[in-house]
Design a protein around this motif. Structure first.
Motif, PDB file in Angstrom:
ATOM      1  N   GLU A   1      40.615  43.262  34.853  1.00 25.48           N
ATOM      2  CA  GLU A   1      40.222  42.066  34.101  1.00 25.48           C
ATOM      3  C   GLU A   1      41.402  41.121  33.897  1.00 25.48           C
ATOM      4  O   GLU A   1      41.245  39.898  33.950  1.00 25.48           O
ATOM      5  CB  GLU A   1      39.630  42.475  32.749  1.00 25.48           C
ATOM      6  CG  GLU A   1      39.015  41.325  31.967  1.00 25.48           C
ATOM      7  CD  GLU A   1      37.974  40.522  32.761  1.00 25.48           C
ATOM      8  OE1 GLU A   1      37.992  39.269  32.649  1.00 25.48           O
ATOM      9  OE2 GLU A   1      37.178  41.115  33.506  1.00 25.48           O
ATOM     10  N   ARG A   2      42.585  41.701  33.673  1.00 26.21           N
ATOM     11  CA  ARG A   2      43.783  40.894  33.473  1.00 26.21           C
ATOM     12  C   ARG A   2      44.094  40.064  34.727  1.00 26.21           C
ATOM     13  O   ARG A   2      44.389  38.869  34.645  1.00 26.21           O
ATOM     14  CB  ARG A   2      44.955  41.823  33.137  1.00 26.21           C
ATOM     15  CG  ARG A   2      46.220  41.130  32.683  1.00 26.21           C
ATOM     16  CD  ARG A   2      47.108  42.144  31.940  1.00 26.21           C
ATOM     17  NE  ARG A   2      48.495  41.901  32.263  1.00 26.21           N
ATOM     18  CZ  ARG A   2      49.120  42.410  33.320  1.00 26.21           C
ATOM     19  NH1 ARG A   2      48.475  43.183  34.165  1.00 26.21           N
ATOM     20  NH2 ARG A   2      50.387  42.143  33.549  1.00 26.21           N
TER      21      ARG A   2
ATOM     22  N   GLU B   1      42.620  31.277  35.627  1.00 27.76           N
ATOM     23  CA  GLU B   1      43.449  30.211  35.047  1.00 27.76           C
ATOM     24  C   GLU B   1      44.212  29.468  36.142  1.00 27.76           C
ATOM     25  O   GLU B   1      44.338  28.241  36.102  1.00 27.76           O
ATOM     26  CB  GLU B   1      44.425  30.797  34.024  1.00 27.76           C
ATOM     27  CG  GLU B   1      43.747  31.268  32.745  1.00 27.76           C
ATOM     28  CD  GLU B   1      44.739  31.778  31.721  1.00 27.76           C
ATOM     29  OE1 GLU B   1      45.904  31.312  31.702  1.00 27.76           O
ATOM     30  OE2 GLU B   1      44.361  32.658  30.931  1.00 27.76           O
TER      31      GLU B   1
ATOM     32  N   GLN C   1      41.516  37.270  35.111  1.00 24.42           N
ATOM     33  CA  GLN C   1      41.720  36.176  34.160  1.00 24.42           C
ATOM     34  C   GLN C   1      42.892  35.292  34.597  1.00 24.42           C
ATOM     35  O   GLN C   1      42.819  34.063  34.531  1.00 24.42           O
ATOM     36  CB  GLN C   1      41.973  36.736  32.749  1.00 24.42           C
ATOM     37  CG  GLN C   1      42.072  35.665  31.667  1.00 24.42           C
ATOM     38  CD  GLN C   1      40.843  34.770  31.576  1.00 24.42           C
ATOM     39  OE1 GLN C   1      39.713  35.234  31.691  1.00 24.42           O
ATOM     40  NE2 GLN C   1      41.059  33.470  31.396  1.00 24.42           N
TER      41      GLN C   1
END
Length: 195
Positions: A69-70, A77, A73
């Motif tokens: 998930e990191r 961005e 994300q």
């Protein structure tokens, strides 16, 4: 009279610019080698040759960064980083276009047309040679020949502008006048237009 019959200009790094400080901030915040991974030739080549989409490229970056998930994300961005047009360059190229054809020659993805529209550049150039659409990318000599052909002039009569030295050298090898773009003055000093 100008010493060339067409201007072939790169898009990213000459006409369009990205917020590099924001890119660095994302990397620092997530502690991930985002830029190195995103521009790894193995990942960036397929979408620039029309073999994958920008969305697939983004997914490949996330997977290369671990796929958690990191990573996703951070990539999300990165894909939303702000970009803009250098208005000084736009004005100079528009002036040149009053005398000779202007062709954008860019290693791009399937989102290029949408980005041009967003920036108000859809009808700016006489033509756009996108690597994603033609299946070859700079510094492959074929993309330069396609651009010269679309301009309707011989390669030796083209001025080529790019921010990457390898792309500039490839243009020179075809007999083009080539400018390594770092600042506006690099282009303005060669693109001397009648007043």
């Amino acid at each position: 009279m100008l010493p060339f019959d067409a201007v072939l200009s790169d898009f990213d790094g000459v006409l369009r610019h990205f917020d590099h400080a924001a890119q660095a901030a994302i990397e620092a915040r997530y502690g991930l080698p985002l830029m190195k991974t995103a521009f790894d030739p193995e990942l960036i080549t397929p979408p620039t040759l029309g073999q994958a989409t920008e969305a697939q490229w983004a997914e490949s970056i996330a997977l290369a960064l671990g796929g958690d998930e990191r990573a996703r994300q951070a990539v999300a961005e990165f894909m939303e980083i702000r970009f803009w047009v250098d208005e000084e360059v736009r004005a100079l190229l528009a002036r040149a276009q009053q005398y000779v054809p202007l062709i954008l020659v860019t290693n791009a993805m399937d989102t290029l047309e949408g980005h041009l529209d967003l920036l108000g550049l859809t009808h700016f150039a006489d033509d756009v040679v996108s690597s994603h659409r033609v299946g070859v990318a700079k510094p492959d000599p074929r993309i330069y020949r396609i651009a010269a052909e679309r301009a309707g002039v011989a390669a030796e009569r083209c001025l080529f502008v790019d921010d990457r030295p390898a792309n500039v050298e490839a243009a020179r090898a075809l007999g083009m006048t080539a400018v390594h773009y770092r600042t506006f003055d690099d282009l303005a000093s060669v693109l001397r237009l009648p007043s």
